[in-house]
Write a protein that holds these residues in place. Structure first.
Motif, PDB file in Angstrom:
ATOM      1  N   LEU A 168     -10.283  -1.457   0.942  1.00  8.45           N
ATOM      2  CA  LEU A 168      -9.501  -0.325   1.431  1.00  8.45           C
ATOM      3  C   LEU A 168      -9.985  -0.019   2.838  1.00  8.45           C
ATOM      4  O   LEU A 168     -11.187   0.177   3.070  1.00  8.45           O
ATOM      5  N   VAL A 192       0.851  -1.198   0.000  1.00 13.39           N
ATOM      6  CA  VAL A 192       0.000   0.000   0.000  1.00 13.39           C
ATOM      7  C   VAL A 192       0.884   1.245   0.000  1.00 13.39           C
ATOM      8  O   VAL A 192       1.982   1.240   0.572  1.00 13.39           O
ATOM      9  N   TRP A 235      -4.645  -1.996   2.545  1.00 11.86           N
ATOM     10  CA  TRP A 235      -5.474  -2.890   1.736  1.00 11.86           C
ATOM     11  C   TRP A 235      -5.596  -4.226   2.476  1.00 11.86           C
ATOM     12  O   TRP A 235      -4.657  -4.674   3.130  1.00 11.86           O
TER      13      TRP A 235
END
Length: 262
Positions: free
Chosen positions: A203, A164, A241
């Motif tokens: 997310l 991420v 994530w």
């Protein structure tokens, strides 16, 4: 050239882990012997990256005369399949010795174990990921014996990674953040990691000083495993994530990336 020798299905009478097996037959028990527990890889799925992975399979069995030996095999195939003659895939233990490594907990009960090594650079391919059945054999000192073609099952999975990045940072309050990342998994055919395509990935964020993550949205990975979306910067938070996993690939969670909102 990569070899695939371990997947040769054993014919009737072939050697199985150091033991001679009879003509293929259904589950059977002869005598008072009982198989009471089988554990594969400590009860966890078998997750393999691009390197060899060795796991242990153990079985606890009991008989009035005591346990002498045990053997194991992992195989794939539809229910009702004869694992000796019609398995889609078949793996035998590393040890071909008799008896197996058995530890007695009493005069009647022992736990026996053997190891299996999964080798991406030798025989393991992407198509091998999925559910495998666990066949077991137990032998007592008085010649009692028991076999179960599919005492339990285990999952063989391709190791996954997730990254991420939230930017820009620092960022002014109310600004637009771009959160990117990538979902990859081990490719046993090429011995590296490749993007995992079209997978739902959540997310999530958590406020600085807290431990609980909240899901904002779900984004699907691209054809190369890439992830990208935007969010409004309101305060200092950690972004990550989170991938739930599939039958062939374990779950993965990126380490949170904190963004300084000014």
């Amino acid at each position: 050239m990569r070899r695939r020798a371990v997947f040769a299905v054993l014919a009737a009478g072939a050697a199985l882990g150091g033991l001679t097996v009879p003509a293929a037959q259904a589950d059977e028990t002869v005598g008072d012997i009982r198989i009471t527990n089988v554990v594969v890889n400590g009860g966890k799925s078998i997750v393999v990256d691009a390197a060899d992975k060795t796991i242990t399979v153990s079985m606890t069995a009991t008989d009035p005369s005591g346990i002498w030996d045990a053997d194991f095999y992992l195989w794939r195939g539809p229910d009702g399949t004869d694992p000796y003659d019609n398995a889609d895939g078949y793996i035998v233990p590393n040890e071909d010795t008799t008896p197996a490594d058995c530890v007695a907990s009493s005069a009647t009960t022992s736990t026996c174990s053997k190891t299996f090594t999964f080798e991406p650079d030798a025989w393991l391919t992407n198509a091998d990921a999925g559910t495998w059945k666990v066949g077991v054999q137990a032998f007592a000192n008085d010649d009692s014996r028991a076999e179960r073609w599919a005492y339990t099952t285990t999952r063989l999975q391709r190791h996954s990674k997730l990254t991420v990045n939230a930017s820009p940072e620092p960022i002014a309050k109310g600004g637009t953040l771009t959160i990117t990342g990538k979902l990859t998994r081990a490719n046993w055919d090429t011995l590296d990691y490749r993007g995992y395509t079209n997978q739902p990935v959540k997310l999530q964020y958590r406020k600085a000083g807290t431990t609980t993550y909240t899901t904002v949205k779900t984004v699907y990975s691209s054809s190369t495993g890439d992830l990208k979306t935007t969010a409004t910067a309101s305060e200092d938070v950690y972004w990550r994530w989170n991938f739930a996993g599939t039958s062939t690939t374990p779950a993965a969670t990126a380490t949170g990336d904190v963004v300084d909102v000014q």
